[in-house]
Scaffold this active site. Structure first.
Site, PDB file in Angstrom:
ATOM      1  N   LYS A   1     -17.765  32.292 -28.144  1.00  0.00           N
ATOM      2  CA  LYS A   1     -19.046  31.703 -27.753  1.00  0.00           C
ATOM      3  C   LYS A   1     -20.141  32.153 -28.719  1.00  0.00           C
ATOM      4  O   LYS A   1     -19.863  32.825 -29.704  1.00  0.00           O
ATOM      5  CB  LYS A   1     -19.372  32.058 -26.306  1.00  0.00           C
ATOM      6  CG  LYS A   1     -18.195  32.037 -25.351  1.00  0.00           C
ATOM      7  CD  LYS A   1     -17.523  30.674 -25.180  1.00  0.00           C
ATOM      8  CE  LYS A   1     -16.439  30.792 -24.104  1.00  0.00           C
ATOM      9  NZ  LYS A   1     -15.572  29.646 -23.955  1.00  0.00           N
TER      10      LYS A   1
HETATM   11  C1  LIG Z   1     -14.718  29.921 -22.445  1.00  0.00           C
HETATM   12  C2  LIG Z   1     -14.925  29.069 -21.277  1.00  0.00           C
HETATM   13  C3  LIG Z   1     -14.719  29.533 -19.978  1.00  0.00           C
HETATM   14  C4  LIG Z   1     -14.146  30.891 -19.669  1.00  0.00           C
HETATM   15  O1  LIG Z   1     -14.937  31.947 -20.142  1.00  0.00           O
HETATM   16  P1  LIG Z   1     -14.342  33.432 -20.144  1.00  0.00           P
HETATM   17  O2  LIG Z   1     -15.551  34.289 -20.370  1.00  0.00           O
HETATM   18  O3  LIG Z   1     -13.363  33.515 -21.256  1.00  0.00           O
HETATM   19  O4  LIG Z   1     -13.725  33.679 -18.819  1.00  0.00           O
HETATM   20  C5  LIG Z   1     -15.010  28.677 -18.921  1.00  0.00           C
HETATM   21  N1  LIG Z   1     -15.460  27.426 -19.135  1.00  0.00           N
HETATM   22  C6  LIG Z   1     -15.643  26.943 -20.375  1.00  0.00           C
HETATM   23  C7  LIG Z   1     -16.175  25.552 -20.545  1.00  0.00           C
HETATM   24  C8  LIG Z   1     -15.367  27.734 -21.492  1.00  0.00           C
HETATM   25  O5  LIG Z   1     -15.532  27.240 -22.719  1.00  0.00           O
END
Ligand SMILES: *Cc1c(COP(=O)(O)O)cnc(C)c1O
Length: 381
Positions: free
Chosen positions: A185
């Site tokens: 992210k």
């Molecule tokens: C990455 C992601 C998640 C999960 O996030 P984590 O912090 O890895 O649990 C959930 N929804 C979307 C759309 C994502 O891109």
């Protein structure tokens, strides 16, 4: 090798983590509290609650809204599988709606037909950092008395135009927004998540549930001059973030606007270099959205095989990823009763490609990516 993404972490983050390691308090404590305050201020939310990742954030959002067995939650299949899994883990049923191929987000014109008397919530994903059309979605949800959770995993720093003003994702516009700090992210704490809400009662529930339902947190007992016995007032979880992670997150938060400016510059160069390649569809921002460009997703012309293009780029030292997955095509969802047409979701998965995008990508590397991609597309012309 040009990777698909690299987090931007420096000595500042390392020093912040080091200070916590040596401080005597490494679990959820003052750094987490400060990170929550600073994150809330940045997105303009009254409350923020840090947790272990965005998957646990989404699950707490559903739990705090008492969503469980017999309930339906409308969302997209076209998302990372965590979005759908949390609904199943709560005992509820995900109802998948197709996407708008322009934004890769929930197609709000298909929302009404998916609502039943069991619908309790909508999880609106701001996929790849591109805001979902909340101005279209919210009135429908309100009219039907349905809660709105924003899966803003990818959307820290994205903005949406609401009521004539640009506002950060996370304000929140729905009832609850959930963020991820995974290294893929825009800002990272290694693993980490955050819930924001304007509802004090929901925030209180998040904070109870993330810490075993404990009535008096350990931080309060630690600092108290009198003996306190805690109680466990609800069935909770351990979904805490550590102070080591939060200290890194606070440094990342300071950089957020710079990181996004650099990502926007990368996206602008892709438009410059790929804008007039015939048949190639580049992502565009609707007039009411500003993406943080967490991912840069292009759509290949129909005659190309996605895997072949990706393999040939890999052999030239360029990492790409296929488009966002569809949960309904994975084994745990094989036997789910799929009520709605998901053609656009499937086409997006099969024909899209994510190109490298990260703030520190070198201009010559980006040029190598676009030159190799153009050569590849010309080869099969
Ligand atoms: C990455 C992601 C998640 C999960 O996030 P984590 O912090 O890895 O649990 C959930 N929804 C979307 C759309 C994502 O891109």
């Amino acid at each position: 090798m040009i990777p698909i993404a690299v987090p931007l972490l420096t000595d500042e983050e390392a020093d912040a983590a080091r200070a916590v390691v040596l401080s005597g308090w490494v679990s959820q404590g003052p750094q987490v509290a400060a990170f929550e305050r600073e994150f809330a201020a940045l997105v303009g939310a009254p409350h923020a609650c840090a947790v272990s990742n965005c998957t646990t954030a989404l699950q707490l959002a559903l739990a705090a809204l008492d969503i469980g067995t017999g309930d339906e939650v409308i969302t997209v299949s076209h998302s990372f599988i965590a979005t759908a899994n949390v609904i199943r883990h709560q005992g509820a049923t995900p109802v998948f709606v197709d996407i708008d191929p322009e934004t890769y987000n929930l197609d709000c014109t298909r929302l009404v037909e998916a609502i039943t008397e069991r619908t309790r919530a909508i999880i609106a994903v701001h996929q790849m950092g591109m805001p979902c059309d909340m101005a279209a979605l919210l009135p429908i949800a309100r009219r039907h008395g349905i809660a709105v959770i924003e899966d803003a995993a990818c959307a820290a720093g994205s903005q949406i135009r609401m009521n004539g003003a640009w506002e950060p994702i996370g304000k929140p516009h729905g009832d609850i927004a959930c963020f991820s700090f995974h290294p893929r992210k825009v800002i990272t704490t290694g693993e980490g998540g955050m819930l924001t809400t304007a509802n004090a009662e929901l925030d209180r529930k998040f904070k109870l549930l993330r810490q075993h339902g404990m009535s008096v947190p350990d931080t309060v007992r630690h600092n108290s001059s009198s003996v306190i016995f805690e109680k466990y007032v609800v069935l909770g979880y351990n979904y805490r973030m550590t102070d080591i992670q939060a200290a890194i997150g606070r440094k990342q938060l300071e950089r957020l606007s710079e990181l996004i400016a650099r990502r926007r510059a990368v996206a602008a160069r892709y438009v410059e270099q790929l804008g007039n390649v015939e048949g190639l569809r580049l992502p565009g921002e609707p007039h009411w959205a500003r993406s943080n460009w967490q991912s840069y997703c292009i759509r290949l012309p129909e005659r190309f095989d996605q895997r072949t293009v990706m393999q040939n780029l890999l052999e030239k030292g360029i990492a790409t990823r296929r488009g966002i997955m569809c949960s309904h095509r994975e084994i745990p969802y094989e036997r789910a009763n799929q009520r709605h047409d998901l053609r656009q979701s499937e086409i997006a998965q099969d024909r899209s490609l994510l190109l490298p995008v990260f703030p520190q990508i070198r201009e010559e590397d980006q040029l190598h990516v676009t030159n190799c991609l153009k050569a590849e597309l010309n080869r099969i012309r």
